[in-house]
Design a protein around this motif. Structure first.
Motif, PDB file in Angstrom:
ATOM      1  N   GLU A   4      10.021   3.332   9.165  1.00  0.00           N
ATOM      2  CA  GLU A   4       9.264   3.016  10.371  1.00  0.00           C
ATOM      3  C   GLU A   4       7.758   3.012  10.127  1.00  0.00           C
ATOM      4  OE1 GLU A   4      10.657   2.142  13.089  1.00  0.00           O
ATOM      5  OE2 GLU A   4      12.710   2.923  13.070  1.00  0.00           O
ATOM      6  N   GLU A   5       7.314   3.869   9.195  1.00  0.00           N
ATOM      7  CA  GLU A   5       5.871   4.007   8.995  1.00  0.00           C
ATOM      8  C   GLU A   5       5.553   4.446   7.578  1.00  0.00           C
ATOM      9  OE1 GLU A   5       2.128   6.633  10.834  1.00  0.00           O
ATOM     10  OE2 GLU A   5       4.082   6.605  11.843  1.00  0.00           O
ATOM     11  N   LEU A   6       4.489   3.881   7.021  1.00  0.00           N
ATOM     12  CA  LEU A   6       3.971   4.283   5.718  1.00  0.00           C
ATOM     13  C   LEU A   6       2.847   5.281   5.950  1.00  0.00           C
ATOM     14  CD1 LEU A   6       3.598   3.937   2.617  1.00  0.00           C
ATOM     15  CD2 LEU A   6       2.077   2.015   3.134  1.00  0.00           C
ATOM     16  N   LEU A   7       2.975   6.492   5.417  1.00  0.00           N
ATOM     17  CA  LEU A   7       1.955   7.519   5.605  1.00  0.00           C
ATOM     18  C   LEU A   7       0.785   7.288   4.653  1.00  0.00           C
ATOM     19  CD1 LEU A   7       4.251  10.647   6.063  1.00  0.00           C
ATOM     20  CD2 LEU A   7       3.221   9.189   7.814  1.00  0.00           C
ATOM     21  N   PRO A   8      -0.398   7.814   4.986  1.00  0.00           N
ATOM     22  CA  PRO A   8      -1.589   7.589   4.141  1.00  0.00           C
ATOM     23  C   PRO A   8      -1.365   8.027   2.697  1.00  0.00           C
ATOM     24  CG  PRO A   8      -2.224   8.526   6.248  1.00  0.00           C
ATOM     25  CD  PRO A   8      -0.717   8.584   6.196  1.00  0.00           C
ATOM     26  N   ARG A   9      -1.862   7.222   1.763  1.00  0.00           N
ATOM     27  CA  ARG A   9      -1.732   7.521   0.333  1.00  0.00           C
ATOM     28  C   ARG A   9      -2.919   8.346  -0.160  1.00  0.00           C
ATOM     29  NH1 ARG A   9      -0.204   1.303  -0.549  1.00  0.00           N
ATOM     30  NH2 ARG A   9       2.070   1.484  -0.710  1.00  0.00           N
ATOM     31  N   ARG A  10      -2.637   9.292  -1.052  1.00  0.00           N
ATOM     32  CA  ARG A  10      -3.719  10.000  -1.735  1.00  0.00           C
ATOM     33  C   ARG A  10      -4.370   9.079  -2.755  1.00  0.00           C
ATOM     34  NH1 ARG A  10      -2.174  13.496  -5.119  1.00  0.00           N
ATOM     35  NH2 ARG A  10       0.095  13.328  -4.957  1.00  0.00           N
ATOM     36  N   ASN A  11      -3.549   8.286  -3.407  1.00  0.00           N
ATOM     37  CA  ASN A  11      -4.029   7.338  -4.413  1.00  0.00           C
ATOM     38  C   ASN A  11      -2.892   6.394  -4.756  1.00  0.00           C
ATOM     39  OD1 ASN A  11      -2.316   8.593  -6.452  1.00  0.00           O
ATOM     40  ND2 ASN A  11      -3.862  10.182  -6.641  1.00  0.00           N
ATOM     41  N   TYR A  12      -3.177   5.447  -5.589  1.00  0.00           N
ATOM     42  CA  TYR A  12      -2.144   4.557  -6.127  1.00  0.00           C
ATOM     43  C   TYR A  12      -2.711   3.881  -7.358  1.00  0.00           C
ATOM     44  CZ  TYR A  12      -4.844   1.187  -3.324  1.00  0.00           C
ATOM     45  OH  TYR A  12      -5.855   0.457  -2.759  1.00  0.00           O
ATOM     46  N   ILE A  13      -1.844   3.311  -8.156  1.00  0.00           N
ATOM     47  CA  ILE A  13      -2.289   2.578  -9.336  1.00  0.00           C
ATOM     48  C   ILE A  13      -1.660   1.188  -9.273  1.00  0.00           C
ATOM     49  CG2 ILE A  13      -0.430   3.328 -10.896  1.00  0.00           C
ATOM     50  CD1 ILE A  13      -2.706   3.654 -13.039  1.00  0.00           C
ATOM     51  N   ILE A  14      -2.452   0.175  -9.618  1.00  0.00           N
ATOM     52  CA  ILE A  14      -2.031  -1.200  -9.392  1.00  0.00           C
ATOM     53  C   ILE A  14      -2.229  -2.060 -10.630  1.00  0.00           C
ATOM     54  CG2 ILE A  14      -2.483  -1.152  -6.904  1.00  0.00           C
ATOM     55  CD1 ILE A  14      -5.176  -2.394  -7.405  1.00  0.00           C
ATOM     56  N   ARG A  15      -1.595  -3.208 -10.617  1.00  0.00           N
ATOM     57  CA  ARG A  15      -1.836  -4.246 -11.612  1.00  0.00           C
ATOM     58  C   ARG A  15      -1.845  -5.588 -10.887  1.00  0.00           C
ATOM     59  NH1 ARG A  15       2.919  -7.009 -12.216  1.00  0.00           N
ATOM     60  NH2 ARG A  15       4.882  -5.852 -12.118  1.00  0.00           N
ATOM     61  N   LYS A  16      -2.281  -6.620 -11.576  1.00  0.00           N
ATOM     62  CA  LYS A  16      -2.240  -7.947 -10.987  1.00  0.00           C
ATOM     63  C   LYS A  16      -0.792  -8.385 -10.812  1.00  0.00           C
ATOM     64  CE  LYS A  16      -6.622  -9.951 -12.546  1.00  0.00           C
ATOM     65  NZ  LYS A  16      -7.250 -10.999 -13.386  1.00  0.00           N
ATOM     66  N   ALA A  17      -0.531  -9.058  -9.710  1.00  0.00           N
ATOM     67  CA  ALA A  17       0.805  -9.608  -9.499  1.00  0.00           C
ATOM     68  C   ALA A  17       1.070 -10.697 -10.531  1.00  0.00           C
ATOM     69  CB  ALA A  17       0.929 -10.174  -8.085  1.00  0.00           C
ATOM     70  N   ILE A  18       2.301 -10.769 -11.008  1.00  0.00           N
ATOM     71  CA  ILE A  18       2.644 -11.699 -12.081  1.00  0.00           C
ATOM     72  C   ILE A  18       2.527 -13.151 -11.634  1.00  0.00           C
ATOM     73  CG2 ILE A  18       4.507 -12.451 -13.615  1.00  0.00           C
ATOM     74  CD1 ILE A  18       5.496  -9.564 -13.647  1.00  0.00           C
ATOM     75  N   LYS A  19       3.040 -13.464 -10.445  1.00  0.00           N
ATOM     76  CA  LYS A  19       3.074 -14.855  -9.993  1.00  0.00           C
ATOM     77  C   LYS A  19       1.988 -15.194  -8.985  1.00  0.00           C
ATOM     78  CE  LYS A  19       8.056 -15.335 -10.775  1.00  0.00           C
ATOM     79  NZ  LYS A  19       9.367 -15.674 -10.170  1.00  0.00           N
ATOM     80  N   ARG A  20       1.289 -14.191  -8.463  1.00  0.00           N
ATOM     81  CA  ARG A  20       0.247 -14.440  -7.468  1.00  0.00           C
ATOM     82  C   ARG A  20      -1.018 -13.719  -7.904  1.00  0.00           C
ATOM     83  NH1 ARG A  20       2.752 -13.445  -1.570  1.00  0.00           N
ATOM     84  NH2 ARG A  20       0.941 -14.712  -0.988  1.00  0.00           N
ATOM     85  N   ALA A  21      -1.896 -14.469  -8.598  1.00  0.00           N
ATOM     86  CA  ALA A  21      -3.069 -13.868  -9.238  1.00  0.00           C
ATOM     87  C   ALA A  21      -4.020 -13.207  -8.248  1.00  0.00           C
ATOM     88  CB  ALA A  21      -3.815 -14.934 -10.039  1.00  0.00           C
ATOM     89  N   SER A  22      -4.039 -13.689  -7.015  1.00  0.00           N
ATOM     90  CA  SER A  22      -4.964 -13.130  -6.025  1.00  0.00           C
ATOM     91  C   SER A  22      -4.402 -11.869  -5.367  1.00  0.00           C
ATOM     92  CB  SER A  22      -5.276 -14.170  -4.945  1.00  0.00           C
ATOM     93  OG  SER A  22      -4.090 -14.544  -4.244  1.00  0.00           O
ATOM     94  N   HIS A  23      -3.188 -11.517  -5.701  1.00  0.00           N
ATOM     95  CA  HIS A  23      -2.547 -10.355  -5.109  1.00  0.00           C
ATOM     96  C   HIS A  23      -2.386  -9.244  -6.147  1.00  0.00           C
ATOM     97  CE1 HIS A  23      -1.741 -13.138  -1.916  1.00  0.00           C
ATOM     98  NE2 HIS A  23      -1.083 -12.239  -1.201  1.00  0.00           N
ATOM     99  N   ALA A  24      -2.219  -8.034  -5.637  1.00  0.00           N
ATOM    100  CA  ALA A  24      -1.973  -6.880  -6.490  1.00  0.00           C
ATOM    101  C   ALA A  24      -0.526  -6.434  -6.335  1.00  0.00           C
ATOM    102  CB  ALA A  24      -2.906  -5.740  -6.112  1.00  0.00           C
ATOM    103  N   HIS A  25      -0.022  -5.757  -7.353  1.00  0.00           N
ATOM    104  CA  HIS A  25       1.294  -5.128  -7.281  1.00  0.00           C
ATOM    105  C   HIS A  25       1.079  -3.629  -7.474  1.00  0.00           C
ATOM    106  CE1 HIS A  25       5.667  -4.753  -7.646  1.00  0.00           C
ATOM    107  NE2 HIS A  25       5.401  -3.834  -8.559  1.00  0.00           N
ATOM    108  N   ILE A  26       1.511  -2.846  -6.503  1.00  0.00           N
ATOM    109  CA  ILE A  26       1.336  -1.398  -6.592  1.00  0.00           C
ATOM    110  C   ILE A  26       2.433  -0.834  -7.484  1.00  0.00           C
ATOM    111  CG2 ILE A  26       1.199   0.754  -5.299  1.00  0.00           C
ATOM    112  CD1 ILE A  26       0.465  -0.942  -2.840  1.00  0.00           C
ATOM    113  N   ILE A  27       2.018  -0.207  -8.566  1.00  0.00           N
ATOM    114  CA  ILE A  27       2.986   0.355  -9.505  1.00  0.00           C
ATOM    115  C   ILE A  27       3.592   1.634  -8.946  1.00  0.00           C
ATOM    116  CG2 ILE A  27       3.301   1.263 -11.839  1.00  0.00           C
ATOM    117  CD1 ILE A  27       0.932  -0.475 -12.699  1.00  0.00           C
ATOM    118  N   ALA A  28       2.753   2.525  -8.430  1.00  0.00           N
ATOM    119  CA  ALA A  28       3.229   3.789  -7.860  1.00  0.00           C
ATOM    120  C   ALA A  28       2.113   4.408  -7.031  1.00  0.00           C
ATOM    121  CB  ALA A  28       3.678   4.751  -8.956  1.00  0.00           C
TER     122      ALA A  28
END
Length: 307
Positions: A63-87
């Protein structure tokens, strides 16, 4: 109920609730992270609120995503303008690297460290496959370790084959939620299997083609080591792209540059050819590793740093 996402398969998520029960959940409507375009609105490690859809089948709805302390990301493979959150909600970002079979480039290591540092996530490096190294390789690896130890990056040498360094690795992971990443073929899954007898990650040999690893982990997944320690295994990463990072701020995520850049003549110094640059002076005096500076310039110029 409040829970933690332990696995994501795209449209479905496995969520562990307070009583350690697992629910297979889908998302209510569309969740979006303000100010960040992502291919995955929810990631492993996220804390969420879940409602039960079918108790007997253990189905639920996020129902709801709670606030994140942090996250680590990489570029999305097929959508360069988007990010993919690893964890998300990580205490330690750990990168498994190898000097041979396959070789992990310093450029890739530095991009990983910069990405973690940009979210103030402590970092560690595990130099695996020590049993495969000859004297020259061992010397090179020691030189690299010295570079990163000076930056307060914890470094451990391991061998999944003969279990060297596994005790040190277990101690490092105790009491933390640790993201474990690295190229395919560096031995992440083998190390994880040694850390806990309750975990059985699939492993594969290195492919002969271009000496590259075979992808064995297809989705990020969280594993419980004990009541206070968790690890998040991630798919083999081919590249890390710096997302939404301005050129002027990249040097802030190189600790050795951040500490002395305030002495530069110009407040917006990029540490290239500007006069009165304290970073360039430190480089000439050997206080900054040439490899680190070279990789910093590569990031400024937007060049890829893969293997």
């Amino acid at each position: 109920m409040k829970g933690i996402v332990s696995k994501s398969t795209g449209s479905w998520y496995i969520v562990i609730v307070n009583n350690n029960e697992s629910y297979r959940c889908r998302v209510r409507g569309k969740l979006r992270i303000k100010g960040l375009k992502t291919t995955n609105p929810i990631a492993v490690g996220d804390e969420v609120l879940v409602s039960v859809e079918n108790e007997s089948q253990k189905l639920g709805i996020i129902e709801e995503l709670l606030p994140r302390r942090n996250y680590i990301i990489r570029k999305a493979i097929k959508r360069a303008s988007h990010a993919h959150i690893i964890a998300a909600n990580i205490d330690l970002a750990l990168l498994v690297v190898t000097e041979v079979h396959p070789k992990t480039s310093l450029g890739f290591i530095d991009r990983f460290l910069v990405t973690a540092e940009s979210f103030r996530i402590p970092q560690a490096l595990v130099f695996n496959k020590r049993d495969l190294l000859n004297e020259e390789h061992l010397y090179i690896e020691k030189q690299k370790i010295q570079i990163y130890k000076k930056l307060n990056v914890r470094c451990i040498e391991t061998s999944a084959l003969n279990r060297a360094g596994i005790g040190d690795l277990k101690n490092l992971l105790e009491g933390q939620t640790t993201l474990i990443s690295g190229h395919s073929g560096v031995g992440k899954s083998s190390l994880i299997n040694l850390i806990s007898t309750d975990i059985d990650q699939k492993t594969n040999e290195i492919s002969d083609f271009a000496n590259k690893g075979v992808h064995t982990t297809t989705n990020a997944e969280m594993f419980r080591l004990n009541d206070h320690s968790f690890i998040i295994d991630t798919p083999g990463i081919k590249e890390l792209g710096l997302i939404d990072m301005k050129r002027q701020e990249i040097s802030d995520y190189f600790p050795e540059m951040r500490e002395i850049s305030h002495g530069c003549k110009f407040h917006n110094c990029l540490h290239l050819n500007e006069p009165g640059c304290t970073v360039k002076i430190a480089l000439e005096e050997g206080q900054i590793a040439e490899s680190r500076y070279h990789n910093y310039v590569s990031m400024l110029e937007g060049r890829d740093n893969r293997r």
